[in-house]
Design a protein around this motif. Structure first.
Motif, PDB file in Angstrom:
ATOM      1  N   GLN A 132      -1.586  -8.736   2.750  1.00 52.34           N
ATOM      2  CA  GLN A 132      -1.883  -8.573   4.179  1.00 52.34           C
ATOM      3  C   GLN A 132      -0.718  -8.389   5.120  1.00 52.34           C
ATOM      4  OE1 GLN A 132      -4.190 -11.567   6.005  1.00 52.34           O
ATOM      5  NE2 GLN A 132      -4.452 -10.466   8.024  1.00 52.34           N
ATOM      6  N   ALA A 133       0.428  -8.870   4.813  1.00 52.40           N
ATOM      7  CA  ALA A 133       1.706  -8.924   5.465  1.00 52.40           C
ATOM      8  C   ALA A 133       2.249  -7.629   5.133  1.00 52.40           C
ATOM      9  CB  ALA A 133       2.655 -10.052   5.306  1.00 52.40           C
ATOM     10  N   LEU A 134       1.912  -7.146   4.042  1.00 55.54           N
ATOM     11  CA  LEU A 134       2.578  -5.654   3.583  1.00 55.54           C
ATOM     12  C   LEU A 134       1.858  -4.585   3.913  1.00 55.54           C
ATOM     13  CD1 LEU A 134       4.021  -6.897  -0.101  1.00 55.54           C
ATOM     14  CD2 LEU A 134       5.309  -6.283   1.666  1.00 55.54           C
ATOM     15  N   GLY A 135       0.708  -4.898   4.378  1.00 56.32           N
ATOM     16  CA  GLY A 135      -0.399  -3.548   4.606  1.00 56.32           C
ATOM     17  C   GLY A 135      -0.928  -3.137   3.344  1.00 56.32           C
ATOM     18  N   LEU A 136      -1.019  -3.974   2.215  1.00 58.96           N
ATOM     19  CA  LEU A 136      -1.569  -3.531   1.058  1.00 58.96           C
ATOM     20  C   LEU A 136      -3.166  -4.053   0.925  1.00 58.96           C
ATOM     21  CD1 LEU A 136       1.514  -3.953  -1.194  1.00 58.96           C
ATOM     22  CD2 LEU A 136       0.464  -1.747  -0.600  1.00 58.96           C
ATOM     23  N   GLY A 137      -3.722  -3.297  -0.001  1.00 57.64           N
ATOM     24  CA  GLY A 137      -5.089  -3.600  -0.297  1.00 57.64           C
ATOM     25  C   GLY A 137      -4.947  -4.350  -1.493  1.00 57.64           C
ATOM     26  N   ASP A 159       5.194   5.321   1.034  1.00 55.81           N
ATOM     27  CA  ASP A 159       5.521   6.007   2.178  1.00 55.81           C
ATOM     28  C   ASP A 159       4.921   5.778   3.545  1.00 55.81           C
ATOM     29  OD1 ASP A 159       7.819   7.236   0.616  1.00 55.81           O
ATOM     30  OD2 ASP A 159       6.395   9.025   0.390  1.00 55.81           O
ATOM     31  N   THR A 160       3.583   4.975   3.199  1.00 58.07           N
ATOM     32  CA  THR A 160       2.891   4.639   4.395  1.00 58.07           C
ATOM     33  C   THR A 160       2.867   3.175   4.868  1.00 58.07           C
ATOM     34  OG1 THR A 160       0.810   4.630   3.358  1.00 58.07           O
ATOM     35  CG2 THR A 160       1.524   6.708   3.986  1.00 58.07           C
ATOM     36  N   LEU A 161       3.551   2.340   3.930  1.00 55.44           N
ATOM     37  CA  LEU A 161       3.740   0.999   4.468  1.00 55.44           C
ATOM     38  C   LEU A 161       4.123   0.872   5.685  1.00 55.44           C
ATOM     39  CD1 LEU A 161       5.003  -0.559   0.891  1.00 55.44           C
ATOM     40  CD2 LEU A 161       2.474  -0.688   1.752  1.00 55.44           C
ATOM     41  N   LYS A 162       3.461  -0.186   6.400  1.00 55.61           N
ATOM     42  CA  LYS A 162       4.102  -0.692   7.699  1.00 55.61           C
ATOM     43  C   LYS A 162       3.844  -2.222   7.942  1.00 55.61           C
ATOM     44  CE  LYS A 162       2.941   3.686  10.250  1.00 55.61           C
ATOM     45  NZ  LYS A 162       1.974   4.191  11.149  1.00 55.61           N
ATOM     46  N   PRO A 163       4.934  -2.829   7.251  1.00 53.17           N
ATOM     47  CA  PRO A 163       4.746  -4.314   6.919  1.00 53.17           C
ATOM     48  C   PRO A 163       4.805  -5.029   8.400  1.00 53.17           C
ATOM     49  CG  PRO A 163       6.435  -3.505   5.387  1.00 53.17           C
ATOM     50  CD  PRO A 163       5.961  -2.352   6.598  1.00 53.17           C
ATOM     51  N   ASP A 164       4.226  -6.086   8.486  1.00 57.69           N
ATOM     52  CA  ASP A 164       4.385  -7.075   9.496  1.00 57.69           C
ATOM     53  C   ASP A 164       5.564  -8.095   9.184  1.00 57.69           C
ATOM     54  OD1 ASP A 164       4.292  -9.463  11.369  1.00 57.69           O
ATOM     55  OD2 ASP A 164       1.976  -9.513  11.301  1.00 57.69           O
ATOM     56  N   PHE A 165       6.654  -7.781   9.744  1.00 59.94           N
ATOM     57  CA  PHE A 165       7.837  -8.409   9.434  1.00 59.94           C
ATOM     58  C   PHE A 165       7.965  -9.849   9.880  1.00 59.94           C
ATOM     59  CE2 PHE A 165       9.445  -3.726   9.843  1.00 59.94           C
ATOM     60  CZ  PHE A 165       9.645  -3.720   8.361  1.00 59.94           C
ATOM     61  N   VAL A 166       7.230 -10.282  10.889  1.00 60.95           N
ATOM     62  CA  VAL A 166       7.212 -11.551  11.219  1.00 60.95           C
ATOM     63  C   VAL A 166       6.646 -12.421  10.256  1.00 60.95           C
ATOM     64  CG1 VAL A 166       6.283 -13.165  13.186  1.00 60.95           C
ATOM     65  CG2 VAL A 166       7.638 -11.187  13.858  1.00 60.95           C
ATOM     66  N   ALA A 167       5.422 -11.818   9.796  1.00 57.79           N
ATOM     67  CA  ALA A 167       4.699 -12.556   8.802  1.00 57.79           C
ATOM     68  C   ALA A 167       5.488 -12.637   7.222  1.00 57.79           C
ATOM     69  CB  ALA A 167       3.419 -11.841   8.673  1.00 57.79           C
ATOM     70  N   LEU A 168       6.170 -11.728   6.976  1.00 58.13           N
ATOM     71  CA  LEU A 168       6.675 -11.425   5.899  1.00 58.13           C
ATOM     72  C   LEU A 168       7.938 -12.482   5.955  1.00 58.13           C
ATOM     73  CD1 LEU A 168       7.552  -7.793   4.561  1.00 58.13           C
ATOM     74  CD2 LEU A 168       5.820  -9.342   3.768  1.00 58.13           C
ATOM     75  N   VAL A 173      11.698 -16.353   0.202  1.00 55.91           N
ATOM     76  CA  VAL A 173      12.503 -15.731  -0.596  1.00 55.91           C
ATOM     77  C   VAL A 173      13.352 -14.862   0.076  1.00 55.91           C
ATOM     78  CG1 VAL A 173      11.102 -15.683  -2.747  1.00 55.91           C
ATOM     79  CG2 VAL A 173      10.716 -13.848  -0.908  1.00 55.91           C
ATOM     80  N   ARG A 174      14.494 -14.301  -0.637  1.00 54.82           N
ATOM     81  CA  ARG A 174      15.454 -13.405   0.158  1.00 54.82           C
ATOM     82  C   ARG A 174      14.721 -12.193   0.645  1.00 54.82           C
ATOM     83  NH1 ARG A 174      19.866  -9.601  -2.856  1.00 54.82           N
ATOM     84  NH2 ARG A 174      17.704  -9.020  -3.856  1.00 54.82           N
ATOM     85  N   GLY A 175      13.757 -11.587  -0.034  1.00 59.59           N
ATOM     86  CA  GLY A 175      13.180 -10.291   0.278  1.00 59.59           C
ATOM     87  C   GLY A 175      12.029 -10.039  -0.407  1.00 59.59           C
ATOM     88  N   ILE A 176      11.189  -8.941  -0.127  1.00 62.02           N
ATOM     89  CA  ILE A 176       9.878  -8.571  -0.658  1.00 62.02           C
ATOM     90  C   ILE A 176      10.078  -7.084  -1.177  1.00 62.02           C
ATOM     91  CG2 ILE A 176       7.369  -8.133  -0.736  1.00 62.02           C
ATOM     92  CD1 ILE A 176       8.959 -10.767   1.607  1.00 62.02           C
ATOM     93  N   ALA A 177      10.182  -6.739  -2.595  1.00 56.61           N
ATOM     94  CA  ALA A 177      10.169  -5.364  -3.018  1.00 56.61           C
ATOM     95  C   ALA A 177       8.798  -4.976  -3.379  1.00 56.61           C
ATOM     96  CB  ALA A 177      11.123  -5.444  -4.191  1.00 56.61           C
ATOM     97  N   VAL A 178       8.313  -3.882  -2.921  1.00 62.03           N
ATOM     98  CA  VAL A 178       7.220  -3.066  -3.477  1.00 62.03           C
ATOM     99  C   VAL A 178       7.470  -2.070  -4.197  1.00 62.03           C
ATOM    100  CG1 VAL A 178       4.827  -2.251  -2.693  1.00 62.03           C
ATOM    101  CG2 VAL A 178       5.892  -3.913  -1.156  1.00 62.03           C
ATOM    102  N   THR A 179       7.079  -1.795  -5.567  1.00 65.38           N
ATOM    103  CA  THR A 179       7.462  -0.976  -6.432  1.00 65.38           C
ATOM    104  C   THR A 179       6.395  -0.258  -7.073  1.00 65.38           C
ATOM    105  OG1 THR A 179       9.017  -0.529  -8.212  1.00 65.38           O
ATOM    106  CG2 THR A 179       7.791  -2.713  -8.209  1.00 65.38           C
TER     107      THR A 179
END
Length: 262
Positions: A132-137, A159-168, A173-179
């Motif tokens: 949900q924080a990443l905007g993924l289903g 290309d269309t991802l619009k994450p919620d950075f506060v939620a992330l 962890v250091r970061g979140i990769a989506v691949t």
């Protein structure tokens, strides 16, 4: 005091691509709070500092808010500055870092190859709230190393991802990769790190120490072509030789050279 500064676009053959990093050569270390304030003032995802130590170089990396244990694109930028701007003649550059010794050499095609320790990500259950924080289903899988690595089916949806950075930033962890696989490369990625002061990093070399082993296993190949980024993208090649290392290769371009006055 005057310090020379270079701004280099790493993982790009030309300016305005890849990931920009500041590189500042030092004769000796300045106080940590000064290093951090310079990085904050630069307001780039990373500022790298190095000090010659015999035949090696001590290398450190700072985001605008914290010092980090490993940074790929600023290591590539530092090697580019030493080879191409400061006339370093060594065939292989050896950097002493928080993550151990890192080596960078020149490839025959003019790109630079970084020899990094491989990470071994562990598959974990998908965490509540992460997609949900990443905007993924949905996602294929989730791995954890220094980052969470979220594997998805559709490369075009990156290309269309619009994450919620506060939620992330709530995920420890250091970061979140989506691949995902595809789009003309073996795999493509976006990387988000609000917890370390970088909402999105265009090209994260260090993340590929986890990404490359995952995709090498998934695709059954040990040399992988990769692209990372959203609006701004860069290209890499990763080799997983099976010896606990990852060889990450890419190009770099000088954008700016100047002087810092402090």
């Amino acid at each position: 005091m005057q310090l020379e500064i270079f701004q280099v676009d790493a993982f790009s053959a030309e300016p305005f691509g890849g990931n920009p990093a500041a590189v500042i050569p030092l004769q000796s270390w300045l106080p940590d709070d000064v290093l951090q304030r310079i990085a904050e003032e630069n307001n780039l995802s990373e500022t790298a500092y190095f000090v010659r130590n015999g035949e090696t170089f001590d290398l450190r990396w700072f985001t605008p808010t914290v010092e980090v244990d490993l940074c790929g694109h600023a290591t590539l930028a530092s090697a580019y500055v030493l080879f191409e701007q400061l006339g370093e003649q060594a065939q292989v550059l050896r950097f002493n870092t928080r993550s151990g010794e890192l080596r960078v050499s020149r490839n025959a095609d003019g790109s630079l190859a970084m020899d990094f320790p491989a990470k071994q990500p562990v598959a974990v259950d998908i965490l509540p709230g992460l997609l949900q924080a990443l905007g993924l289903g949905q996602a294929q899988a989730l791995y954890r190393s220094d980052d969470y690595v979220v594997v998805i089916d559709d490369a075009l949806s990156l290309d269309t991802l619009k994450p919620d950075f506060v939620a992330l930033s709530a995920f420890d962890v250091r970061g979140i990769a989506v691949t995902a696989a595809g789009r003309g490369f073996d795999f493509v990625t976006r990387w988000f790190g609000p917890r370390v002061g970088v909402n999105e990093d265009p090209v994260t070399g260090s993340a590929h120490t986890s990404l490359a082993p995952i995709w090498a296993e998934r695709l059954g190949k040990n040399v992988l072509s990769c692209e990372q980024g959203g609006g701004r993208k860069g290209q890499l090649q990763c080799e997983v030789p099976g010896n606990g290392r990852v060889i990450i290769s890419g190009r770099a371009a000088l954008y700016m050279r100047g002087t810092v006055y402090i």
